[in-house]
Each structure stands twice: as C-alpha cells, then as structure tokens.
Design a protein around this motif. Structure first.
Motif, PDB file in Angstrom:
ATOM      1  N   GLY A  59       0.340  -1.363  -0.215  1.00 13.66           N
ATOM      2  CA  GLY A  59       0.137  -0.586   0.514  1.00 13.66           C
ATOM      3  C   GLY A  59       0.961   1.254  -0.375  1.00 13.66           C
ATOM      4  O   GLY A  59       0.032   2.083  -0.774  1.00 13.66           O
ATOM      5  N   ARG A  60       1.722   1.182   0.867  1.00 15.67           N
ATOM      6  CA  ARG A  60       2.980   2.033   0.455  1.00 15.67           C
ATOM      7  C   ARG A  60       3.281   2.443  -0.787  1.00 15.67           C
ATOM      8  O   ARG A  60       3.653   3.828  -0.836  1.00 15.67           O
ATOM      9  CB  ARG A  60       3.781   2.087   1.776  1.00 15.67           C
ATOM     10  CG  ARG A  60       4.714   3.597   1.966  1.00 15.67           C
ATOM     11  CD  ARG A  60       4.355   4.813   2.329  1.00 15.67           C
ATOM     12  NE  ARG A  60       3.319   4.955   3.603  1.00 15.67           N
ATOM     13  CZ  ARG A  60       3.766   4.836   4.881  1.00 15.67           C
ATOM     14  NH1 ARG A  60       4.789   5.170   5.453  1.00 15.67           N
ATOM     15  NH2 ARG A  60       2.892   4.492   6.005  1.00 15.67           N
ATOM     16  N   LEU A  61       3.592   1.051  -0.977  1.00 19.26           N
ATOM     17  CA  LEU A  61       4.568   1.653  -2.261  1.00 19.26           C
ATOM     18  C   LEU A  61       3.597   2.329  -4.071  1.00 19.26           C
ATOM     19  O   LEU A  61       4.000   2.700  -4.270  1.00 19.26           O
ATOM     20  CB  LEU A  61       5.034   0.274  -2.933  1.00 19.26           C
ATOM     21  CG  LEU A  61       5.837  -0.333  -2.546  1.00 19.26           C
ATOM     22  CD1 LEU A  61       6.115  -1.633  -2.435  1.00 19.26           C
ATOM     23  CD2 LEU A  61       7.632   0.990  -2.153  1.00 19.26           C
ATOM     24  N   ARG A  62       2.573   1.543  -3.509  1.00 21.57           N
ATOM     25  CA  ARG A  62       1.108   1.955  -4.263  1.00 21.57           C
ATOM     26  C   ARG A  62       0.976   3.590  -3.913  1.00 21.57           C
ATOM     27  O   ARG A  62       0.928   4.653  -4.846  1.00 21.57           O
ATOM     28  CB  ARG A  62       0.008   1.552  -4.467  1.00 21.57           C
ATOM     29  CG  ARG A  62      -0.060   0.146  -5.136  1.00 21.57           C
ATOM     30  CD  ARG A  62      -0.967  -0.394  -5.754  1.00 21.57           C
ATOM     31  NE  ARG A  62      -1.667  -0.486  -4.228  1.00 21.57           N
ATOM     32  CZ  ARG A  62      -1.319  -1.884  -3.085  1.00 21.57           C
ATOM     33  NH1 ARG A  62      -1.365  -2.734  -3.396  1.00 21.57           N
ATOM     34  NH2 ARG A  62      -2.777  -2.079  -1.686  1.00 21.57           N
ATOM     35  N   ARG A  63       0.754   3.855  -2.851  1.00 25.67           N
ATOM     36  CA  ARG A  63       0.346   5.486  -2.758  1.00 25.67           C
ATOM     37  C   ARG A  63       1.958   6.664  -2.785  1.00 25.67           C
ATOM     38  O   ARG A  63       1.809   7.156  -3.613  1.00 25.67           O
ATOM     39  CB  ARG A  63       1.031   5.719  -1.089  1.00 25.67           C
ATOM     40  CG  ARG A  63       0.286   7.366  -0.333  1.00 25.67           C
ATOM     41  CD  ARG A  63      -0.328   7.592   0.812  1.00 25.67           C
ATOM     42  NE  ARG A  63      -1.269   5.486   1.716  1.00 25.67           N
ATOM     43  CZ  ARG A  63      -0.203   5.085   2.671  1.00 25.67           C
ATOM     44  NH1 ARG A  63       0.632   5.208   2.980  1.00 25.67           N
ATOM     45  NH2 ARG A  63      -1.342   4.355   3.005  1.00 25.67           N
ATOM     46  N   PHE A  64       3.376   6.179  -2.673  1.00 24.69           N
ATOM     47  CA  PHE A  64       4.359   6.344  -2.477  1.00 24.69           C
ATOM     48  C   PHE A  64       4.212   6.608  -4.874  1.00 24.69           C
ATOM     49  O   PHE A  64       4.474   8.340  -5.720  1.00 24.69           O
ATOM     50  CB  PHE A  64       5.734   6.037  -3.258  1.00 24.69           C
ATOM     51  CG  PHE A  64       7.230   6.871  -3.275  1.00 24.69           C
ATOM     52  CD1 PHE A  64       7.236   7.876  -3.171  1.00 24.69           C
ATOM     53  CD2 PHE A  64       7.390   6.078  -4.606  1.00 24.69           C
ATOM     54  CE1 PHE A  64       9.010   8.422  -3.640  1.00 24.69           C
ATOM     55  CE2 PHE A  64       8.770   6.980  -5.026  1.00 24.69           C
ATOM     56  CZ  PHE A  64       9.524   7.369  -4.946  1.00 24.69           C
TER      57      PHE A  64
END
Length: 857
Positions: free
Chosen positions: A412-417
């Motif tokens: 999720g954090r990768l997608r957000r970045f």
C-alpha cells in the motif's frame, strides 16, 4: 538561615569542584591513551608535526607564498619546464590553506597511523616516498604526452601547481591493505579507489590525478611487500558487507558534485555543477540577445548555464536529486529493497537524461558535439559519454545485487508513493503551463503554449544536464521567476519525503505499529523457543481480527512460509491458522507453516494437512547442568584449554561492545562467509544485522590482548514479561582460534544460566534440514517430501555442514525436539522446495545455482 545559605553554597562549590576534578581526570586519561597510541606510530606523528611546522612557517591561513609554490610545488611547468625534479617529494609536505591543513592532520594521524600499524614504520616510510614519487612521476609523464599530442585536459591544467599531502597517504594505506584482514582489506581498497576516482571525475586537478595513480601504485607495492597466492576467484562478502560497500559507493558518488562546488578549479569529467559558485551572472537581456540567435560558442553556453542557475530554485533542483541518492544510500545500508530500486531509477534517469541532452541519442542529436575531425571535439564527446556511463554503471551494479535487499515495504505504501509522485509531477507541470500562459508577457521573449509544454522537463532536472541545451526564454519578474524556478524543487521535496516514509514501512501487508504489537505478544509468551526470529526484518506480519495472535511469514515464488509457529494464546491458534490460510488463498499464495513443534501436530492433522519433519531442536536444562562423567570429556577439555590460553567468556550485548570488538566481530563474520561456496544463509539463520537488537545477548571468547576469538548470539524467550530461556542463533569463530572454542562458549552460557533460577531452558536451535533419523521410520523414508528434504540436506552438507552442526550439538547431551513443516497439498511440494531454497538463499544467482548443481552431479 545564613548557615543554611553558606552550607548550600559550600555544597554547590564542592559539587562543582568534584565535577571539574572528574572531568579533568577523564581528559587526562584520554590524553594519556591518545599519546600512548601516537608513540606507537612515530612516522605518522612526525609527518603531522612537519606539516604543522611548515604551515606555521609559510602561512597557515592562505598557504605558502608564490615563490615557495614555484620552487617546492609540483606540476607540469614545475618539473617538465622548470626542471624542479625534487618537487614530487617536497610538494607532499605543504598544504594550500588552513582547511586542507586540518584535514591533512586528521588523515595523517588516523589513516596513515593505521597504515603504519599494519606495515610497520620502515615499510611505511618506503611506501610513503615510493607512492609519492610514482604517483606524481607517472602522472607527469602521461600529462607530458597529453600536452605533446594536444590533449585538452593536459593543456588546460599544465599551469597548475600542486601541494598535496594526500597522494602518499592514499598510496600508503593501499599498500597497507595487503596486511589487513579480508573485511578491512576490501573496505580500504573500495573506499580509497572510489574516493580517488570521484575526485578525478568531479574536480579533475592534477593532484587528483596523481592521487589516483598513487593509490594504484600503493596497491602494487602492497603485493610486493606481502605476496599472496594469486586467486582469480571472487571472494564473496556477507549480505551486510555488500550493502555497506554499495551504500558507500552510492553516497560518495552522490556527494561528488559537491566536490565540484568547493573545488577552486573544475576540470573533472563530471563537473556540471561547477558554475554554481560563480556570481558573475549576466543580465537576462544580454543572454537572450546573444544566445537565441544560434550562438553556441563556449562563452555563450557558459552564460546560459550561469543564467539557468541564477537563484535558489535551480541550485535546489540540481542538489535535491543528489539528496535523494543519499536517502537511498541510507536505505540500502539497512537492506531496503525500495531504496535499491530508488537508486536504480534515479541513476538510470540521470543517465538517460544525460544521453538525451548531451546529444548521445540519435533521436535528440546535438550535431555540434560530434565533430570527429577535431581531437578537441572527440574529448568533449568522451566527457559526455563518461557523464552518462557513471550513473548507468551504478544502477547496473545495484541491480545485479538486488537479491541482497530482503526488506520490502508495504504494498500500500509503494502504491501511494508511485501515485503521489505521478500526481505531483502532473499537477506541478500543469501549474507551470497554466501559470506560464497567464504570465506569458513576463517572459522574454513572450511564451506560447508550445514553448511552455516543451520546457516542462527542464524544470525538473538538474541544470548540469542542460549545459548544451538551447535556452528558449527566461523570466523577467518575481512572479514568473517563482514559477520558473520552484516547481522542480517542490517535486523533489515530495519525492524525498515519500521515499523516507516508504522505507520506514518495513513490514509488508500490515500497520505501522505491527512490530510493536508483535513484541507485546512475545513478552507475554507463546510462539515457542524460536519465536524471537519473527522480529527480524524481511518478515511480513499477519494478525487475526482480535489482534491476539500473530504469524510471521515470507512470500517466495508464490509460497507464504511462516518463520515459526503462531504467537499468541493456544486457544486462538487453530482459528488463526485457518484465517491465515484463507488470507493466503485470497492472495494466490500457498500457505506453509514451518519450524513447528510437536504440540501442533494434532491441529494440522484435524485440518487434513500434510506434515513432514525438517529438523530437530536441541534443548539444554540449565537447572540440571552438570559436566561430570565420561560423556562430557570434550566439553571439560575445551573449558580447560581456554583457561590455559587465557581466553575468557564475556556475556554482553552488541550496543555495549567497544568499537574494536564490534569491528572484530564483523571481520570474523567476513572470514566465515568467504569460506563458503554459496552465499550467506538467511530466513531462520541470523547474521550481523540481527546481533544489533538490544534484547539479543552475546557470549564472546576474548583473550588477554582483547582479541575476539569467537562469538555466539542468544535470542530471548519470554513469559509474563520475564526472560525464561535463550536460543542460540549466530555462531562464528576465527579460523585460527583454539580448538573447542564454541564448546567453551556454549558451556559457559549454560553455566551462567544455571545460576539464574528463572531460566528454564537453553535452546541450541535446530540445524536446518538435518535430523537424527529417530523419527517416524518407515513412513518418513517412503515420503516423497522427506526424500526431497534429505536430498537438499545432503546436497548442502559439504557447504554449510548442517548435519555436522547437529552432531556438534549432541556433545552437550541435549533433549531432541522434532520440528516439522505443515502444508495443505502434496502437489505443491516442488514449489515449496523452490520457495525454501529462495528463503534460505535469497542472494543465490542463476550462475551459482548452476555451478552448485554441476557440483552435485
């Protein structure tokens, strides 16, 4: 009251006097220790005193006067034209200014002092003078050839005079590296050569060139001093050491452009930011009038670059990508795979942009760069090619070692970045175009929509890549300048903040506080003796809906392998296992529960899962520890041997270690890794990174001279917040340490724990893929899966010695507790076997796998 006041004052005075006395005593003790150390390195101490005295004599602030530089400084004019043959030696005893003096004194006492410690004083003097003469002499010969042939760099720096104490220091430490252990030998050589190369590329002064040649001369001289058998095979390093080297190289290359900023002259191949310090910025009108008419002379390009960097915004857009690389270097040091990808993307982007804007790509072409008839233009082309190849080579080097970065960020954090980066770029680009149209008359010449859209990429990339790009327009007032200069820096700040947040999310598929929740569960008990391995980085964490049970796992080739059994109340475990299996099915993963104790056998039998033995844990009971009897003869002999050798056991933690002892542990680990034909193992076997946990304890074998002979680490097991047991993890020893040193350490640990009534067990852990064969007999022998485990264990035995390790642990007369693996479908066994291999050998390359397979034939 007066008495009380006087007494208070007297008390305050005595406290102050006591504090000053303690501080003075501490300072005196430190000074005495430093002086004793300096007395052991007379060459480096004497050289530092000579540098200081000559600096005080000739001018400590601005350096020596011109006549001293002409007579005793070295360079092309000094030696070739002036005949000052002595200058390659005399120049190393002088410095340019106060800042260089302070750096030279520090480097002399630390780096040259360490080299003297390795080489001895006589060899240090020889290496110092030889590398000074060879580095400068060979450099002057090459420079003379370059001047004779009309080579641009040699002619451009022919009038420069060098005062450089660092050439012999670099050469001497490189010569001394041949006497260092494998850990520091590799570090010295990589760091020294990378620093020397970066100075050549980004500063490019003659002294930088001589320094690189001096380092290479020192490397050759070290081989003469300490001949070794020529070994053309690659000596591997541990995952942590590889990450340390990669992070260092990336960080040094990222800092390289800053060297250009502080360099007095900028002749390096990679000095595009050298104009940042120049304050002679021409007016906008003059630049546009002279350069928009196709004037592409060197002076015009110079003026364009100056105008491009006029202001804080262009400086930031040039430096923030470098700061991004420094952030990535820190993440690489911590094993973050996202950081590795960030470094790969940024370096690749810089290489592609350089190729585009320097005209190296045919589709972009800058035809005036490629006039091959002139040797000067050929050199310009070489400069531009090197500017592209350096970041590209860095990206390739990190990509080749990508398997060494096991710590993944949450999806999720990768997608957000990714979304934040893309959206912020599009939003800022749109703001630039729309705002530019609204302020079109405030640019000179007035801009159109096509002008603004085509100029968008240039707002986000370092100015250095635009040296040869034609300038279309410039802002003329504060509003247009803010728009023109600041969209790029804002974008890079967003990228840096997002990258830091992404690297902080090290547990995939969970919340940011999952690590704290896991440790809270561990403190209450549950999970067995191997439970603390779930805290290691690289594990993903899953919690049931109530948060009472946690399962640590890793996903390899579509298989979710748990690190050990569920952690939490036994009554919640069966439901948690089923929910975890459902979660895996939702993600398309095959669930596999690994390293389970026998008490879980019935749970998986009721679920209809298959089970198989994968090892045996060996348990000691400190309360009944006793080494009397014939069976304990080997253990008693090891203890007696250690006492005769003056080796003691020390129970401590990594954070409490002195620096010298922690460095020795790293060196022991490197020596151990280099003996293996395959990479360092992971998964349920910890390395140096896991030692640094403050809850982990170490038992060291140290002799009277402070030499660490062996190290073991112990993981805690808790119940109700108290430690009730310790599990052995890390075991490494020096190749030349005494026989039986490991038996000594384990015996001393058991003896120590026998004196602590709350400790219920000591686990010597399990040797992976090795069993005593006393298990399920005929059923086990007929199992396809068990035969596979037997084959894998036999195959890895010559390299890692799992079965030898199990035999070693039997010396301590332990209890044997079988460990097993549970899986839902026997058809998935090939995939499970591959996933286990990837979990234990994450850095195994295809070439190594093929070589290993050939060795089995």
């Amino acid at each position: 009251m007066p008495t009380s006041t006087d007494g208070s004052r007297a008390s305050d005075g005595s406290v102050r006097t006591g504090w000053l006395a303690r501080a003075g005593a501490g300072f005196a003790a430190t000074a005495l220790l430093v002086w004793r150390r300096l007395k052991k390195q007379p060459v480096s101490l004497g050289y530092a005193l000579i540098l200081l005295v000559l600096a005080l004599t000739t001018g400590i602030l601005q350096g020596p006067p011109r006549w001293v530089r002409l007579w005793f400084g070295t360079g092309y004019e000094s030696v070739i034209d002036g005949g000052h043959w002595w200058s390659p030696v005399t120049s190393v005893f002088l410095v340019d200014n106060l800042a260089e003096l302070l750096l030279a004194l520090l480097t002399t006492l630390v780096v040259l002092g360490y080299a003297e410690h390795l080489l001895g004083s006589v060899r240090t003097v020889i290496a110092f003078l030889a590398t000074a003469i060879l580095g400068t002499g060979v450099g002057l010969l090459l420079q003379d050839a370059g001047v004779a042939s009309g080579e641009m760099w040699s002619r451009g720096v022919s009038e420069l005079w060098a005062l450089d104490p660092f050439t012999p220091i670099f050469g001497t430490i490189m010569a001394a590296s041949s006497f260092a252990g494998p850990l520091w030998r590799r570090r010295i050589r990589v760091f020294t050569l990378v620093v020397a190369l970066v100075l050549v590329l980004y500063s490019g002064q003659p002294s930088d060139f001589y320094r690189l040649l001096g380092a290479l001369a020192g490397l050759a001289l070290g081989a003469v001093f300490h001949p070794r058998r020529i070994d053309l095979t690659w000596r591997r390093s541990s995952h942590r050491e590889t990450r340390t080297l990669l992070a260092s190289v990336l960080g040094i290359l990222a800092v390289g452009p800053v060297i250009t900023i502080f360099s007095g002259t900028r002749f390096g191949l990679l000095a595009p930011l050298g104009l940042l310090l120049t304050q002679d910025v021409p007016s906008v009108t003059d630049v546009v009038d002279r350069c928009l008419l196709g004037n592409i002379t060197r002076q015009c390009v110079h003026a364009l670059t100056l105008e491009r960097v006029a202001g804080v915004g262009p400086v930031l857009v040039s430096l923030l990508p470098l700061l991004t690389l420094l952030v990535a270097a820190f993440g690489i040091l911590r094993g973050r795979r996202f950081a590795a990808w960030l470094a790969i993307v940024v370096n690749t982007g810089m290489a592609v942009l350089g190729a585009w804007y320097y005209g190296l790509l045919p589709i972009s072409g800058q035809p005036y760069v490629w006039h091959w008839r002139s040797f000067q233009y050929f050199e310009v082309a070489v400069v531009l090619v090197v500017s592209v190849l350096v970041p590209l080579a860095t990206a390739v080097l990190i990509a080749v070692n990508l398997r060494r970065f096991p710590v993944r960020s949450r999806p999720g954090r990768l997608r957000r970045f990714f979304l934040t980066t893309v959206v912020s770029f599009l939003a800022l680009a749109s703001a630039y175009v729309i705002g530019g149209l609204a302020l079109s008359d405030r640019f000179t010449p007035a801009v159109t929509l096509v002008d603004l859209v085509s100029d968008v990429p240039e707002r986000f990339i370092p100015v250095g890549f635009l040296r040869l790009e034609r300038l279309s327009f410039l802002p003329t007032d504060w509003a247009s300048t803010m728009l023109y200069q600041w969209v790029g820096p804002v974008f890079w700040v967003i990228v840096i903040i997002g990258a830091i947040q992404c690297m902080r999310s090290t547990v995939a598929g969970g919340r940011s506080d999952d690590a704290a929740r896991l440790r809270a569960l561990l403190s209450t008990g549950g999970g067995g003796s191997l439970a603390y391995m779930t805290t290691w980085e690289g594990n993903s964490l899953w919690f049931n809906a109530s948060g009472s049970t946690a399962i640590a796992y890793r996903v390899e080739t579509g298989v979710a392998i748990t690190t050990t059994e569920p952690i939490g109340p036994v009554e919640d475990a069966a439901r948690a296992i089923a929910d975890f299996a459902i979660m895996c099915d939702d993600h398309g993963w095959i669930p596999v529960f690994y390293s389970l104790h026998g008490s879980w056998q019935a749970t998986f039998a009721r679920m209809g899962w298959q089970t198989m033995g994968i090892g045996e844990e060996t348990i000691l009971r400190p309360r009944t520890w006793d080494t009397t009897g014939k069976k304990w003869q080997d253990i008693r002999s090891s203890i007696n041997r250690a006492e005769r050798a003056g080796v003691r056991a020390e129970w401590t933690s990594y954070r409490a270690l002195p620096v010298l002892e922690s460095v020795q542990i790293s060196e022991i680990s490197e020596l151990w890794v280099q003996e293996k034909e395959l990479p360092e193992l992971g998964f349920t076997l910890g390395g140096l990174d896991e030692l640094r946990d403050p809850a982990v304890r170490l038992m060291l074998a140290i002799d009277g001279s402070g030499v660490v002979h062996a190290v073991t680490s112990w993981l805690p097991s808790y119940r109700d917040g108290r430690v009730i047991g310790w599990t052995l993890d890390f075991m490494r020893r020096r190749p030349d340490s005494m026989n039986g040193v490991m038996e000594f350490l384990i015996a001393q640990t058991a003896q120590r724990m026998s004196e602590e009534p709350e400790i219920e067990f000591l686990s010597l852990s399990a040797a992976p893929l090795a069993q005593t064969g006393s298990g399920d007999g005929e059923n086990r022998a007929s199992s396809l899966a068990s035969r596979f485990i037997d084959f894998l264990g036999r195959s890895l035995e010559p390299v890692y010695g799992f079965r030898s390790l199990l035999a070693f642990k039997r010396k301590f007369q332990p209890e044997f507790h079988p460990l097993f693996m549970a899986y839902p479908d026997p058809v998935a066994l090939p995939a499970i076997g591959l996933a286990l291999a990837r979990a234990y050998l994450p850095a195994l390359s295809v070439r190594e796998a093929l070589a290993f397979a050939r060795g089995l034939a």
